[in-house]
Design a protein around this motif. Structure first.
Motif, mmCIF file in Angstrom:
data_model
loop_
_atom_site.group_PDB
_atom_site.id
_atom_site.type_symbol
_atom_site.label_atom_id
_atom_site.label_comp_id
_atom_site.label_asym_id
_atom_site.label_seq_id
_atom_site.Cartn_x
_atom_site.Cartn_y
_atom_site.Cartn_z
ATOM 1 N N LEU A 14 0.826 -1.199 0.000
ATOM 2 C CA LEU A 14 0.000 0.000 0.000
ATOM 3 C C LEU A 14 0.867 1.258 0.000
ATOM 4 O O LEU A 14 0.551 2.237 -0.682
ATOM 5 N N ARG A 15 1.952 1.257 0.756
ATOM 6 C CA ARG A 15 2.874 2.405 0.730
ATOM 7 C C ARG A 15 3.441 2.589 -0.682
ATOM 8 O O ARG A 15 3.593 3.711 -1.168
ATOM 9 N N TYR A 16 3.770 1.479 -1.321
ATOM 10 C CA TYR A 16 4.330 1.552 -2.676
ATOM 11 C C TYR A 16 3.309 2.146 -3.642
ATOM 12 O O TYR A 16 3.634 3.015 -4.457
ATOM 13 N N TYR A 17 2.060 1.717 -3.571
ATOM 14 C CA TYR A 17 1.050 2.204 -4.504
ATOM 15 C C TYR A 17 0.705 3.671 -4.274
ATOM 16 O O TYR A 17 0.194 4.334 -5.174
ATOM 17 N N GLN A 18 1.001 4.185 -3.084
ATOM 18 C CA GLN A 18 0.824 5.627 -2.855
ATOM 19 C C GLN A 18 1.795 6.451 -3.701
ATOM 20 O O GLN A 18 1.482 7.568 -4.088
ATOM 21 N N MET A 70 6.786 5.815 -7.812
ATOM 22 C CA MET A 70 8.037 6.374 -8.318
ATOM 23 C C MET A 70 9.060 6.599 -7.212
ATOM 24 O O MET A 70 10.175 7.042 -7.482
ATOM 25 N N ASP A 71 8.705 6.306 -5.983
ATOM 26 C CA ASP A 71 9.615 6.465 -4.849
ATOM 27 C C ASP A 71 10.497 5.218 -4.758
ATOM 28 O O ASP A 71 10.023 4.129 -4.423
ATOM 29 N N ALA A 72 11.777 5.391 -5.044
ATOM 30 C CA ALA A 72 12.693 4.245 -5.072
ATOM 31 C C ALA A 72 12.797 3.565 -3.714
ATOM 32 O O ALA A 72 12.936 2.341 -3.626
ATOM 33 N N GLY A 73 12.720 4.350 -2.638
ATOM 34 C CA GLY A 73 12.812 3.780 -1.304
ATOM 35 C C GLY A 73 11.642 2.861 -0.996
ATOM 36 O O GLY A 73 11.817 1.788 -0.404
ATOM 37 N N ARG A 74 10.438 3.270 -1.402
ATOM 38 C CA ARG A 74 9.257 2.427 -1.166
ATOM 39 C C ARG A 74 9.322 1.149 -1.993
ATOM 40 O O ARG A 74 8.962 0.069 -1.519
ATOM 41 N N ALA A 75 9.777 1.289 -3.237
ATOM 42 C CA ALA A 75 9.908 0.107 -4.091
ATOM 43 C C ALA A 75 10.939 -0.863 -3.514
ATOM 44 O O ALA A 75 10.739 -2.084 -3.510
ATOM 45 N N GLN A 76 12.053 -0.322 -3.020
ATOM 46 C CA GLN A 76 13.097 -1.158 -2.426
ATOM 47 C C GLN A 76 12.577 -1.874 -1.183
ATOM 48 O O GLN A 76 12.824 -3.064 -0.983
ATOM 49 N N PHE A 77 11.850 -1.137 -0.343
ATOM 50 C CA PHE A 77 11.315 -1.730 0.876
ATOM 51 C C PHE A 77 10.359 -2.875 0.551
ATOM 52 O O PHE A 77 10.421 -3.952 1.169
#
Length: 611
Positions: free
Chosen positions: A98-102, A105-112
């Motif tokens: 859910l954080r990623y779908y917010q 384009m945030d590389a940190g969220r994708a990495q997490f």
């Protein structure tokens, strides 16, 4: 056992589109994910990770090679332990996803999210033995265990679905390999697709816009803007079509290889098994819809062409607003009042269940850079609550999208009492409450129409939504069937895939349409084909089912609300035949689908009578 983000309704298929609505929309809610975890480094999340690592290994030590010797109470303890593992893993991946779908384009969220996926894949590799060993249990022995312990017998629907895969399971070693490589297999291609789609930019009148904002122009009153958007979409899709073709080729081949090893009779078979629906039921649905194309989409779009003053329509006219349609934006508070009113009129409990979604940060409604397109309702896990994502623009269709996704949310809340393993509803039934919520909202709006012109606009909008949900999705299903069949014969070029796409578009939309160059690439942005092969027929299944259900409701069944709530509370604990029986409905009867399609054609009859 891969714990990817299980979005029950990943993206609505109304070609949802986005632009900023400004202050006119009011204060749009955003998610508060604290009910899952408060941060990536939250102590609770770290503790759950550690618990999973320890208990997945312990589960294997306690039960691997020993299932056949367990008595009923020990088997129940085993199942309940696995359920707790599933719940903690699902909670972690829900938060990460859910954080990623917010902001994709945030590389940190994708990495997490990827790190979580890989860690959980490693931990749960210890669990791969379970379904394989369980499926080797003797039928009579298992029946005896279920007869001995009622709490264990509750899980029989889970066991039935698991054992349906028995003829298709591989050796323990191969199943372990497939599990271990899952995070860098199909899941990695899914991520590549998501990040590519989110990063696409389109030039509209000198302004750089994302996909959602550009798609929004396809519903603009100004035909020149619709045409410009269509050409710009085609340009960008065309520039990226080789990458999208590579994604589809790889995923289709990956599926074909696994299906072949599992001895699946068709590419669709795995989806049917997971949906707990018979292939002949899906085939009856598909055939009924295709046979109805002339009296549904062909007839409606010919009518719409007259309203638009066109001899022939282009694809950018498909979702054009009617000339008499108001462009007034619906504020968020007004949208809530509309949906609350419709839900509350049906049953006050519906409105009550929906209230926390608005008030407690369970909805993320605003359009934001990097946010995933479309809309979905994600159930998370049974001991938390669902979250709804929208891209709210204030258009009437956005109000219907709110009603749709809240229907999912209500369903997921009610089904949660079944527990982690039994709450999840097969896709064929997952759309029931969402489409029913839409229908309730539509009927309330229709009853309140101030004149014939407003009623006409509302009816036309509903018919278009139903055509997009039924006709368009069955056309998508046929495209997927053709795509996977063709890929089994060899690599497909972008032109090959384009040709398959156009073959179903012309058939489903009808002779009033012309297809300008560029539209042949519009398969490229549909996420269902990538994330959930053959998912799309569930939309048509749900719409047809709800049309039949609503007919029973209109007939005045005094106990309808109680039966309806019981159906939603059942979650995945019952087969569709059991759930529909109290309403006198049977999805295996071909006439069942004709009944649902007749509701759509009846609305078109009314529209024609207004001419």
């Amino acid at each position: 056992m891969q714990f990817s983000l299980p979005l029950n309704a990943p993206v609505l298929t109304r070609d949802a589109a986005t632009e900023t609505g400004g202050d006119a929309l009011g204060n749009l809610p955003e998610w508060n994910l604290d009910d899952l975890y408060t941060a990536e480094d939250a102590p609770e999340l770290n503790a759950d990770m550690s618990w999973l690592e320890e208990n997945c290994a312990k589960f294997a030590a306690d039960y691997a090679g020993k299932l056949g010797g367990l008595d009923a109470s020990a088997m129940l303890a085993c199942i309940q332990t696995q359920e707790e593992i599933n719940q903690k893993a699902g909670r972690i991946m829900s938060y990460a996803g859910l954080r990623y779908y917010q902001n994709t384009m945030d590389a940190g969220r994708a990495q997490f999210m990827q790190n979580c996926q890989e860690a959980l894949t490693e931990y749960t590799s210890h669990l791969v033995f379970f379904s394989l060993e369980f499926n080797r249990l003797n039928e009579d022995h298992l029946a005896g265990l279920l007869a001995e312990n009622a709490d264990l017998a509750r899980y029989k629907p889970v066991f039935d679905r698991m054992r349906a895969m028995k003829p298709h399971q591989l050796s323990d070693e191969l199943e372990q390999y497939l599990h271990d490589q899952s995070s860098v297999g199909a899941a990695a291609w899914n991520t590549l697709f998501d990040e590519t789609i989110a990063g696409l930019m389109f030039n509209m009148n000198g302004e750089e816009l994302n996909l959602e904002a550009t798609l929004n122009f396809l519903t603009d009153q100004d035909r020149s803007k619709r045409e410009a958007a269509s050409h710009e979409l085609a340009r960008v899709f065309g520039e990226n079509v080789r990458l999208f073709a590579r994604v589809h080729n790889t995923l289709a081949k990956d599926k074909e290889v696994e299906d072949r090893w599992r001895k699946m009779p068709s590419p669709q078979a795995g989806r049917h098994l997971s949906n707990h629906v018979e292939p002949e039921v899906v085939e009856a649905l598909r055939n009924a819809v295709v046979a109805a194309y002339p009296k549904l989409s062909h007839r409606y779009y010919a009518l719409k062409a007259k309203w638009l003053g066109l001899e022939t329509m282009q694809t950018w006219d498909r979702n054009a607003p009617l000339p008499m349609e108001s462009e007034r934006l619906v504020s968020w508070d007004e949208a809530r009042a509309i949906v609350d009113g419709a839900y509350g009129d049906f049953d006050p409990r519906m409105k009550e269940i929906a209230a926390p979604f608005y008030d407690k940060g369970w909805i993320d409604a605003a359009v934001k850079p990097g946010k995933a397109p479309g809309a979905f309702a994600h159930p998370t896990v049974a001991n938390v609550h669902p979250y709804v994502m929208l891209n709210y623009l204030g258009k009437p269709r956005d109000v219907m999208t709110l009603a749709h996704e809240l229907g999912h949310g209500v369903h997921q809340v009610l089904a949660a009492d079944q527990g982690e393993m039994l709450s999840s509803t097969p896709l064929t039934l997952a759309e029931t409450a969402s489409v029913f919520g839409e229908m309730l909202t539509f009927r309330k709006l229709l009853d309140g129409a101030k004149d014939q012109a407003e009623r006409k606009v509302m009816l036309a909008g509903k018919v278009e939504d139903m055509i997009n949900t039924v006709v368009r999705q069955i056309a998508f299903y046929d495209f997927e069937c053709k795509l996977h069949a063709a890929r089994a014969e060899g690599e497909l070029t972008p032109d090959d895939i384009n040709a398959l796409w156009m073959s179903v578009q012309a058939q489903s939309l009808g002779p009033v349409f012309e297809f300008a160059p560029g539209y042949e690439t519009f398969w490229a942005y549909i996420p269902h084909f990538v994330h959930s092969p053959f998912y799309v027929y569930a939309y048509a299944f749900g719409d047809g089912l709800v049309n039949a259900l609503y007919a029973v409701y209109e007939e005045g069944d005094a106990d309808f609300q109680e039966k309806y709530f019981d159906m939603l509370k059942a979650g995945g604990s019952k087969h569709h035949s059991e759930l529909l029986a109290p309403f006198g409905l049977d999805a295996s009867d071909p006439a069942f689908w004709d009944k649902g399609l007749s509701m759509i054609s009846g609305m078109i009859d009314e529209l024609e009578a207004m001419e």
